[in-house]
Design a protein around this motif. Sequence first.
Motif, PDB file in Angstrom:
ATOM      1  N   SER A 154       0.840  -1.207   0.000  1.00 41.64           N
ATOM      2  CA  SER A 154       0.000   0.000   0.000  1.00 41.64           C
ATOM      3  C   SER A 154       0.867   1.245   0.000  1.00 41.64           C
ATOM      4  O   SER A 154       1.929   1.268   0.632  1.00 41.64           O
ATOM      5  CB  SER A 154      -0.855   0.069   1.271  1.00 41.64           C
ATOM      6  N   GLU A 155       0.381   2.268  -0.664  1.00 40.71           N
ATOM      7  CA  GLU A 155       1.091   3.548  -0.589  1.00 40.71           C
ATOM      8  C   GLU A 155       0.537   4.397   0.539  1.00 40.71           C
ATOM      9  O   GLU A 155       1.251   5.152   1.179  1.00 40.71           O
ATOM     10  CB  GLU A 155       0.979   4.277  -1.917  1.00 40.71           C
ATOM     11  N   MET A 156      -0.749   4.282   0.756  1.00 38.58           N
ATOM     12  CA  MET A 156      -1.365   5.001   1.865  1.00 38.58           C
ATOM     13  C   MET A 156      -1.545   4.017   3.026  1.00 38.58           C
ATOM     14  O   MET A 156      -0.955   4.164   4.065  1.00 38.58           O
ATOM     15  CB  MET A 156      -2.693   5.610   1.386  1.00 38.58           C
ATOM     16  N   GLY A 157      -2.383   3.020   2.816  1.00 40.76           N
ATOM     17  CA  GLY A 157      -2.506   1.960   3.811  1.00 40.76           C
ATOM     18  C   GLY A 157      -3.534   2.209   4.895  1.00 40.76           C
ATOM     19  O   GLY A 157      -3.435   1.642   5.983  1.00 40.76           O
ATOM     20  N   TYR A 182      -7.988   3.382   5.422  1.00 39.29           N
ATOM     21  CA  TYR A 182      -9.275   3.943   4.994  1.00 39.29           C
ATOM     22  C   TYR A 182     -10.070   4.268   6.243  1.00 39.29           C
ATOM     23  O   TYR A 182     -10.208   3.419   7.128  1.00 39.29           O
ATOM     24  CB  TYR A 182     -10.087   2.928   4.172  1.00 39.29           C
ATOM     25  N   TYR A 188      -7.165  -4.118  -1.603  1.00 39.29           N
ATOM     26  CA  TYR A 188      -7.078  -2.980  -0.669  1.00 39.29           C
ATOM     27  C   TYR A 188      -8.457  -2.689  -0.069  1.00 39.29           C
ATOM     28  O   TYR A 188      -8.606  -2.491   1.131  1.00 39.29           O
ATOM     29  CB  TYR A 188      -6.544  -1.735  -1.384  1.00 39.29           C
ATOM     30  N   GLU A 190     -15.939   3.431  -3.458  1.00 36.87           N
ATOM     31  CA  GLU A 190     -15.066   3.681  -2.304  1.00 36.87           C
ATOM     32  C   GLU A 190     -15.634   4.780  -1.392  1.00 36.87           C
ATOM     33  O   GLU A 190     -15.292   4.861  -0.211  1.00 36.87           O
ATOM     34  CB  GLU A 190     -13.691   4.065  -2.847  1.00 36.87           C
ATOM     35  N   CYS A 206     -10.650   7.307   1.728  1.00 39.85           N
ATOM     36  CA  CYS A 206      -9.190   7.242   1.594  1.00 39.85           C
ATOM     37  C   CYS A 206      -8.597   8.619   1.853  1.00 39.85           C
ATOM     38  O   CYS A 206      -9.057   9.607   1.280  1.00 39.85           O
ATOM     39  CB  CYS A 206      -8.834   6.779   0.190  1.00 39.85           C
ATOM     40  N   GLU A 241      -6.075   2.442 -11.933  1.00 39.19           N
ATOM     41  CA  GLU A 241      -5.077   2.209 -10.905  1.00 39.19           C
ATOM     42  C   GLU A 241      -4.409   0.845 -11.089  1.00 39.19           C
ATOM     43  O   GLU A 241      -5.070  -0.147 -11.367  1.00 39.19           O
ATOM     44  CB  GLU A 241      -5.798   2.235  -9.557  1.00 39.19           C
TER      45      GLU A 241
HETATM   46  N1  ARG Z   1      -5.312   1.740  -0.502  1.00 41.16           N
HETATM   47  C1  ARG Z   1      -4.410   1.825  -1.605  1.00 41.16           C
HETATM   48  C2  ARG Z   1      -3.036   2.196  -1.102  1.00 41.16           C
HETATM   49  O1  ARG Z   1      -2.908   2.560   0.038  1.00 41.16           O
HETATM   50  C3  ARG Z   1      -4.887   2.816  -2.656  1.00 41.16           C
HETATM   51  C4  ARG Z   1      -4.771   4.242  -2.292  1.00 41.16           C
HETATM   52  C5  ARG Z   1      -5.211   5.272  -3.304  1.00 41.16           C
HETATM   53  N2  ARG Z   1      -6.229   4.818  -4.175  1.00 41.16           N
HETATM   54  C6  ARG Z   1      -7.511   4.832  -3.887  1.00 41.16           C
HETATM   55  N3  ARG Z   1      -8.328   4.300  -4.759  1.00 41.16           N
HETATM   56  N4  ARG Z   1      -7.972   5.368  -2.796  1.00 41.16           N
HETATM   57  O2  ARG Z   1      -2.089   2.114  -1.845  1.00 41.16           O
END
Ligand code: ARG
Length: 368
Positions: free
Chosen positions: A55-58, A60, A197, A228, A275, A321
């Motif tokens: 994950s880039e963010m990781g 929600y 994710y 989402e 997110c 994505e």
């Molecule tokens: N949860 C994923 C991550 O942390 C996607 C983050 C951005 N994309 C999204 N569709 N919200 O890498």
Amino acid sequence: MTIEKIVGEIEKIKRIYPNNLMARFFNANNFSNLSEDDKYRLMRIINTGIKNPTSEMGAYAMYVDDYEKFSFQLDPMIRDFHNIPAEHPISQTNDWDTTKARCDLGEIDPSLKKTSMRVRVARNISSFPLPGAMDKSQRIDFEKLAVLAFDRLADNPDFGGKYLSITPGTANTISNQEYKNRVASHQMFKDMSADKYLNAANISAHWPFGRGMYISQKEDFIIWVGEEDHLRIMAMQTGGNLNSLFERLHTGLKFVGDLLPPFAISPKYGAIASCPTNLGAGMRASLHIKLPNLCADDPKLERIGNEAKKLGLAVRGASGEHSGAGEGGLVDISPSARLGVTQMQIMQTLYDGVAALWKLEKSSAIRE
Ligand code: ARG
């Protein structure tokens, strides 16, 4: 897994996956000071980043107030992603007045006059939990509420259209084939239950119940329900005039907002989204552009991604994505920051960034 084990797991991710912002900013001390209930709440938020170390963010959010409540964990991640320096407060101001700048892609190059352009905003209704915490009946009830608003939207001469549901057995339910066609034409969202994710955050739970989309007759104004975020409201055009694209979204957004219960909006975080990447203006403005030279021998779009990053842009493949470049180097370009920037600035960043990338493409500068 016990809490201790999970904390150990996060510490491991922190070492091996430095780009996972959840792990990078996880602080075991702060965590251990939480009450048992809050530990559990925070675990739900960050589960996606633990189960998916890449994950880039990781994270929600599950409830609108998660951002305030767990700001010690989420704010550093938000600052890093949206590029908000420590000395600046996190805050959102809006400015939709796109007449201040003329952003016509045709002025960069006449061949860009037929660009596929799209701008969307994420919106959530404050009286419901965010999608990761909704139970099945809440998803169904939310869709019913949206359908009531769409019944009125359908009468509007500019935004009139129809609602297509994928909830089994409703009056608006479409066939599986029509759903597939709408996905193929990039109007409808993909099967969320295939997204690891979202799965780890329960956002895709009860698929396909409570999901669908509104589409205008001209097929240039679309509202996703139950992806989402509660709502993803978007305008799409083939052309080059970003001003008119943004204007169209703004008009539609105001209209839809008046038909629904209040959106969750905070002065600090702007529009609340599941997110953290989608907070603030909640806006993703993107263009599909062919950059064959910049994408050559770069299946993961790393090199072009680095160039784009310097311009405040993110690059995705043509199929969204985590996909690669499409035919002829077709990629999706969009400004990364959505919080702490106005709508007007997002439009400007996109225009200036594409102008710079276009120049680079023509000189193939990064290939040498
Ligand atoms: N949860 C994923 C991550 O942390 C996607 C983050 C951005 N994309 C999204 N569709 N919200 O890498």
